[in-house]
Write an enzyme that holds these catalytic residues in place. Structure first.
Site, PDB file in Angstrom:
ATOM      1  N   ASP A 188       9.305   2.684  -0.270  1.00  6.42           N
ATOM      2  CA  ASP A 188       8.271   3.331   0.533  1.00  6.42           C
ATOM      3  C   ASP A 188       8.465   2.875   1.973  1.00  6.42           C
ATOM      4  OD1 ASP A 188       6.099   4.338   1.811  1.00  6.42           O
ATOM      5  OD2 ASP A 188       4.599   3.477   0.456  1.00  6.42           O
TER       6      ASP A 188
ATOM      7  N   TYR B 114       0.858  -1.189   0.000  1.00  6.99           N
ATOM      8  CA  TYR B 114       0.000   0.000   0.000  1.00  6.99           C
ATOM      9  C   TYR B 114       0.887   1.230   0.000  1.00  6.99           C
ATOM     10  CZ  TYR B 114      -3.353   3.512   1.725  1.00  6.99           C
ATOM     11  OH  TYR B 114      -4.145   4.631   1.878  1.00  6.99           O
TER      12      TYR B 114
ATOM     13  N   LYS C  54       4.684   8.537   9.196  1.00  4.24           N
ATOM     14  CA  LYS C  54       4.470   7.877  10.491  1.00  4.24           C
ATOM     15  C   LYS C  54       5.502   8.272  11.561  1.00  4.24           C
ATOM     16  CE  LYS C  54       1.343   4.618   8.546  1.00  4.24           C
ATOM     17  NZ  LYS C  54       1.305   3.929   7.278  1.00  4.24           N
TER      18      LYS C  54
HETATM   19  C1  LIG Z   1       0.619   4.485   5.968  1.00  6.25           C
HETATM   20  C2  LIG Z   1       1.301   4.261   4.682  1.00  6.25           C
HETATM   21  C3  LIG Z   1       1.156   5.137   3.595  1.00  6.25           C
HETATM   22  C4  LIG Z   1       0.166   6.275   3.600  1.00  6.25           C
HETATM   23  O1  LIG Z   1       0.451   7.212   4.560  1.00  6.25           O
HETATM   24  P1  LIG Z   1      -0.723   8.225   5.012  1.00  6.25           P
HETATM   25  O2  LIG Z   1      -0.033   9.153   5.947  1.00  6.25           O
HETATM   26  O3  LIG Z   1      -1.783   7.377   5.641  1.00  6.25           O
HETATM   27  O4  LIG Z   1      -1.219   8.901   3.782  1.00  6.25           O
HETATM   28  C5  LIG Z   1       1.935   4.944   2.474  1.00  6.25           C
HETATM   29  N1  LIG Z   1       2.802   3.915   2.412  1.00  6.25           N
HETATM   30  C6  LIG Z   1       2.961   3.045   3.420  1.00  6.25           C
HETATM   31  C7  LIG Z   1       3.943   1.939   3.299  1.00  6.25           C
HETATM   32  C8  LIG Z   1       2.202   3.168   4.579  1.00  6.25           C
HETATM   33  O5  LIG Z   1       2.331   2.267   5.566  1.00  6.25           O
END
Ligand SMILES: *Cc1c(COP(=O)(O)O)cnc(C)c1O
Length: 426
Positions: free
Chosen positions: A237, A142, A265
């Site tokens: 990512d 994701y 995060k």
């Molecule tokens: C949480 C997450 C996102 C999206 O981040 P948001 O701050 O919720 O938009 C993108 N990539 C990864 C791997 C994630 O865990």
């Protein structure tokens, strides 16, 4: 009705499903979500006064636990100077310098407010830099909810990805290729088929949005080699894994240098901070230096950055990650023992402060294996644990998190609850 139920009913009148992000609605596990009133250290309290040991940590950011005094002090101090200026501030440089110091792949960085923005911008940048259109992502990973990434696998290697959400026209996903995670043969074939079409490969170096799936030996190395060979941009990512799984994130853990990295995060410590950065030659393509447009009214917000910097400073303590990893290992090892004693098919794994729990005999490595886990049994485990005051993510397909605030006593209390719950879901 309990206070939680009253609030949930009220929320649903003005907020779709009563929540501002879908997984919070408890749809996959059933029941009503607790409404949180307060958090401190490893614990949460809901509107009915129930106390929980929290293994969600706001989905990853809270690596030092809830309401850490040093983080609160930094936020309070910064807030007194004003909330936002839309003009440069010194703390933005401090964050950028810190990220470049801590991640060797990072030469320049731009700050944004969500992981979705970071990945969306990194992909636009990769396309602008290479002048190519196609991007490759992996099934089960994701990368936020931007249109071009809401896509599921098509039928062939370079066939169009199909939109996975209503409201996304196929014309927007036609340049997104979805391939199986941990399958080097598939991505090798994709590059051979279209050697000059792929702008970027984006990957969660440890997949944390299909429960938790680690890269097979050679997978990330193979992506690195292919991207270098074909001139594509390799994007890690690390919005979830960044400063969560290792002092230098997953790229340090596995010793791979991506071209671009996205973060979020943990770097905001619970406030809206995210970032993308990497090679100078690529980053210099961003406006106003270069032709790739990207902007944000609240980007680099000083109060949010104060929370992030204070959180990251705490992770610099000697032994921080060793101790975090030991906490996660004590949890996963204890849960496996408890499941075994109860005769429940269960496995678990962790990396740094991130863990995966699976109702399956062995730890899955592919999307198909993750999907084959026993969701019904997870749901009973989840509710059993919640009733015992243990708050795991309300879905069988989410990773879990420990913080430096989790003490051995919290793990022991969790395992005592698990012994009871496993026996009841046999
Ligand atoms: C949480 C997450 C996102 C999206 O981040 P948001 O701050 O919720 O938009 C993108 N990539 C990864 C791997 C994630 O865990």
């Amino acid at each position: 009705m309990s206070q939680n139920e009253i609030l949930f009913a009220r929320a649903q009148k003005t907020i779709p499903a009563g929540v501002n992000s879908p997984v919070r609605a408890f749809r996959s596990v059933g029941g009503a979500p607790p409404f949180i009133v307060r958090g401190e250290g490893p614990c949460l309290w809901d509107a009915d006064g129930n106390q929980y040991i929290d293994y969600v940590g706001s989905w990853g950011p809270l690596i030092v636990g809830h309401a850490h005094p040093e983080v609160l002090r930094a936020v309070n101090a910064k807030a007194h100077d004003g909330l936002s200026f839309g003009a440069p501030t010194e703390i933005e440089i401090e964050m950028a310098e810190y990220l470049c110091r801590r991640l060797p792949s990072m030469e320049m960085v731009r700050l944004v407010s969500s992981g979705t923005e970071a990945t969306m911008s990194a992909l636009r940048l990769a396309r602008g830099y290479t002048g190519r259109a196609k991007i490759v992502k992996f099934e089960g990973c994701y990368h936020g909810h931007s249109d071009g990434l809401l896509v599921k696998a098509g039928s062939g290697l370079l066939t169009f990805g199909q939109p996975s959400s209503a409201g996304v026209p196929p014309s927007i996903t036609q340049d997104t290729v979805v391939l199986p995670y941990n399958d080097l043969a598939a991505i090798t074939a994709a590059f051979r088929e279209a050697p000059e079409a792929i702008a970027a490969v984006i990957v969660e170096p440890i997949a944390g949005n299909m429960n938790m799936a680690k890269p097979k030996a050679g997978f990330l190395e193979g992506l690195r080699a292919l991207c270098s060979q074909y001139g594509a941009v390799l994007i890690f990512d690390e919005v979830m894994t960044g400063f969560r799984v290792h002092r230098q994130s997953a790229q340090g853990r596995y010793g791979i240098t991506p071209d671009l990295t996205t973060l979020g995060k943990v770097i905001g410590g619970g406030m809206p901070v995210a970032a993308f950065g990497g090679k100078r030659a690529i980053m210099e393509c961003i406006a106003p230096l270069g032709p790739v447009y990207q902007a944000g009214t609240l980007s680099g917000n000083p109060v949010a950055l104060a929370a992030g910097m204070a959180t990251l400073a705490l992770t610099d303590a000697p032994g921080f990650y060793e101790s975090l990893a030991a906490t996660a290992q004590a949890l996963t090892k204890g849960l496996q023992e408890a499941a075994k004693a109860a005769g429940v098919a269960f496995s678990a794994t962790s990396e740094g402060g991130m863990f995966g729990l699976y109702f399956a005999d062995r730890v899955p490595e592919t999307y198909a294996e993750v999907m084959a886990c026993d969701v019904g049994r997870f749901n009973r485990f989840f509710h059993g644990m919640l009733d015992e005051g243990i708050y795991f993510a309300p879905s069988a397909f989410e990773a879990g998190f420990v913080s430096s605030a989790h003490q051995p006593g919290d793990i022991e209390a969790t395992l005592a609850a698990a012994r009871k719950v496993f026996a009841g879901i046999r």
